[in-house]
Design an enzyme around this catalytic site. Structure first.
Site, mmCIF file in Angstrom:
data_model
loop_
_atom_site.group_PDB
_atom_site.id
_atom_site.type_symbol
_atom_site.label_atom_id
_atom_site.label_comp_id
_atom_site.label_asym_id
_atom_site.label_seq_id
_atom_site.Cartn_x
_atom_site.Cartn_y
_atom_site.Cartn_z
ATOM 1 C CB CYS A 196 -23.056 -14.852 -21.143
ATOM 2 S SG CYS A 196 -22.826 -13.675 -19.597
ATOM 3 C CB CYS A 201 -29.372 -11.520 -15.628
ATOM 4 S SG CYS A 201 -30.514 -11.585 -17.164
ATOM 5 C CB CYS A 243 -19.541 -11.583 -21.602
ATOM 6 S SG CYS A 243 -21.279 -11.448 -22.259
ATOM 7 N N GLY A 291 0.827 -1.169 0.128
ATOM 8 C CA GLY A 291 0.055 0.015 -0.137
ATOM 9 C C GLY A 291 0.919 1.262 -0.161
ATOM 10 C CB CYS A 300 -20.641 -9.126 -19.161
ATOM 11 S SG CYS A 300 -21.385 -10.644 -18.150
#
Ligand SMILES: Nc1ncnc2c1ncn2[C@@H]1O[C@H](COP(=O)(O)OP(=O)(O)OP(=O)(O)O)[C@@H](O)[C@H]1O
Ligand SMILES: [Mg+2]
Ligand SMILES: [Zn+2]
Lengths: 285, 281
Positions: free
Chosen positions: B243, B239, B271, B30, B265
């Site tokens: 796909c 969704c 996808c 970090g 996607c």
């Protein structure tokens, strides 16, 4: 415990031989004789002796005025106390930090931050130094709460609204950034911010300087009111003796980095001892 | 491959210097390590930091994938792939699973990354405290003292202004309980993927000349408040129209004819692999 303490023992902040120089010093000014200095600097090397062995106590619940001409070292005292400047030498103790047993300059990092966030609040002469001008007023108050470890937005917003209300910032402007505010309002936001963690000690540097007279009066009233409402001790710095006379119980008079006179404000006003103080007082009449 | 140019574009000493900075970054999770960012044959702000990391690491056996906002085919990703393959001759791929080096802008792939993969993220602004403090010297000091009130203040201010944390992307994270880090402008949806990742994650900022890292299996926690807990963007009830995937990060699109909103996607490779699996390819 506090009942058993003698009145002189009830200090909340004790400053012992605080000194601050700007510069590297030379053989001439290293000699202990302060008369070699011209006002507050060395004529040979130019080192500024902003503070020279300044000692005083701030008692619980009192307002201690610090007055003196420009350059006398008033802001330097507050800057050292709030860790904005590292003093060259000297000690400061605060009752609410390790029972007043530890010099606050002997600790580092996190413990300094703790003192800054829990024990002290400061109002800067120039609001630019005390506020984040582009963040909302609410966030400005929250900054100190966050720094003190608060992680609940609702709590912090409530506290910030209360404080801003206390200093008369209208509710509908609380989400505004101080950059949009007048000088008087900015000072009031600064005061609210300084009070956010209920610190036992408030440091005020020229809170009314540069404000219109009518606005000055309002800010002074606010300080009086805060003194009534919060159990808080204040160090009130001003070059204006009238301001100090109105608010301070006791007063310290600074000249060229040293304290030339101290006592009850009334006494100093009535019977100034030092030639410089006499000049100050008579000019006020 | 041009025989007159350096392998992987950069000269060997530059690559060594970048790798040294990278090793330091890995050993201090970090922490932003400065490095001497080089001029690159792509415009600054288009991933020169990520590109230099990729070029300093890519070896003969590597397979490189480059994505821009989830897409392998964007002009930017294609240009970077061209530069990498023309100066190294290594294979490029779109399949997340078969890539050993993945350089990405603004996304972490949907497919969980593996221990033998390295994810390289492009970073425009590496300093999570910049909005709070303009001075680099001052922010460095704040990091060294682990003083992160400013990071929380930025989130608090967003809640005051918008009623909620409005970081669409680049939501700050605490790494290994020590440094607060800008995860680069990935959506909040991707933040949890950084926590205890099996793959090494490197972040490079070309313009700002910083490299930092999240080593494998490092704890990464998104900053939040008790009454405003960190939340990823909700993808519930959505969704992918192509796909059928659920629980992934979507692009929101409009059907030109019906005006209907639909989802697809954002990670095009993911996808594609789901569609191929469906088709039994
Ligand atoms: N950073 C610095 N470098 C050099 N000299 C400084 C510095 N800060 C303050 N001084 C000097 O220290 C002395 C005390 O300054 P200080 O600001 O404490 O005065 P003051 O009493 O608050 O004055 P004013 O009423 O003008 O605010 C002055 O001579 C000032 O010029
Ligand atoms: Mg001053
Ligand atoms: Zn001298």
């Amino acid at each position: 415990m506090s009942d058993a303490r003698a009145p002189g023992e009830d200090w909340v902040l004790r400053t012992n031989k605080l000194s601050k120089q700007f510069g590297d010093r030379c053989d001439l000014c290293r000699s202990v004789d302060p008369s070699v200095l011209e006002r507050n600097f060395c004529p040979k090397c130019g080192t500024v002796y902003a503070l020279r062995s300044v000692s005083f106590d701030l008692y619980r619940g009192e307002v201690l005025g610090i007055v003196g001409e420009s350059g006398s070292g008033k802001s330097t005292i507050l800057n050292c106390l709030y860790y904005d400047l590292e003093p060259t030498s000297g000690e400061v103790f605060v009752r609410d930090f390790e029972e007043g047993q530890t010099n606050i300059f002997s600790v580092s990092g996190q413990r300094r931050r703790h003192i800054r966030n829990h024990v002290l609040g400061k109002v800067y002469q120039n609001p630019v130094h005390g506020l984040r001008m582009r963040f909302s007023s609410l966030a400005n108050i929250a900054e100190k709460l966050i720094a003190a470890g608060n992680r609940t937005v609702g709590d912090m917003e409530d506290r910030a609204r209360n404080l801003l209300e206390h200093v008369n910032i209208p509710t509908f402007r609380m989400k505004e950034a101080p950059a949009n505010f007048s000088g008087g309002m900015q000072q009031r936001v600064q005061i609210a911010k300084a009070l956010s963690n209920n610190p036992p000690v408030l440091l005020l540097d020229e809170v009314t300087t540069g404000l219109d007279l009518s606005v000055q009066a309002k800010v002074l009233d606010l300080i009086k009111q805060i003194r009534r409402d919060f159990e808080i001790s204040m160090l009130l710095v001003s070059h204006d003796l009238a301001v100090v006379r109105m608010l301070a119980d006791r007063t310290i008079v600074m000249l060229n980095g040293t304290i030339v006179e101290r006592g009850l404000t009334d006494q100093i006003m009535e019977d100034p001892q030092h030639a410089y103080t006499q000049e100050l007082v008579y000019s006020l009449l | 491959m041009n025989p007159l140019s350096n392998y992987a574009f950069l000269d060997e000493s530059s690559k060594r210097e970048i790798r040294r900075a990278t090793l330091k970054a890995i050993s201090i999770p970090g922490y932003q390590v400065p490095f001497a960012s080089r001029e690159m044959p792509i415009a600054r702000g288009w991933g020169t930091g990520g590109l230099q990391l990729t070029l300093s690491l890519v070896g003969k056996g590597d397979r490189v994938k480059v994505i821009d906002q989830g897409a392998d085919e964007s002009v930017n990703a294609v240009n970077i792939k061209k530069l990498v393959s023309s100066t190294t001759g290594v294979e490029v791929t779109e399949f997340t699973a078969s890539a050993s080096l993945i350089q990405s802008r603004h996304r972490i792939p949907e497919e969980p990354l593996q221990a033998d993969q390295i994810l390289i993220l492009q970073v425009p602004i590496p300093e999570p405290l910049r909005l709070y403090e303009r001075s680099e010297a001052a922010t460095r000091k704040l990091h060294s003292e682990k003083e992160y009130s400013g990071a929380y203040l930025i989130l608090f201010e967003q809640i005051m202004r918008y009623g909620r944390v409005s970081t669409g992307a680049d939501h700050p994270v605490m790494v290994n309980d020590r440094y607060v880090m800008a995860p680069s402008p990935i959506p909040r949806f991707d933040n949890p993927k950084m926590d205890s990742s099996d793959a090494l994650i490197l972040l490079g900022a070309g313009r700002e000349k910083k490299i930092y890292a999240v080593p494998p299996h490092t704890r990464v926690v998104s900053l939040d408040f008790k009454d405003h807990p960190f939340e990823i963007e909700s993808v519930e009830g959505r969704c992918c129209r192509l796909c059928g995937a659920t629980g992934v990060y979507f692009d929101e699109l409009q059907d030109n004819e019906t005006g209907e909103t639909f989802y697809q996607c954002n990670d095009t490779a993911h996808c594609l692999s789901l569609m191929n699996a469906e088709d039994g390819v």
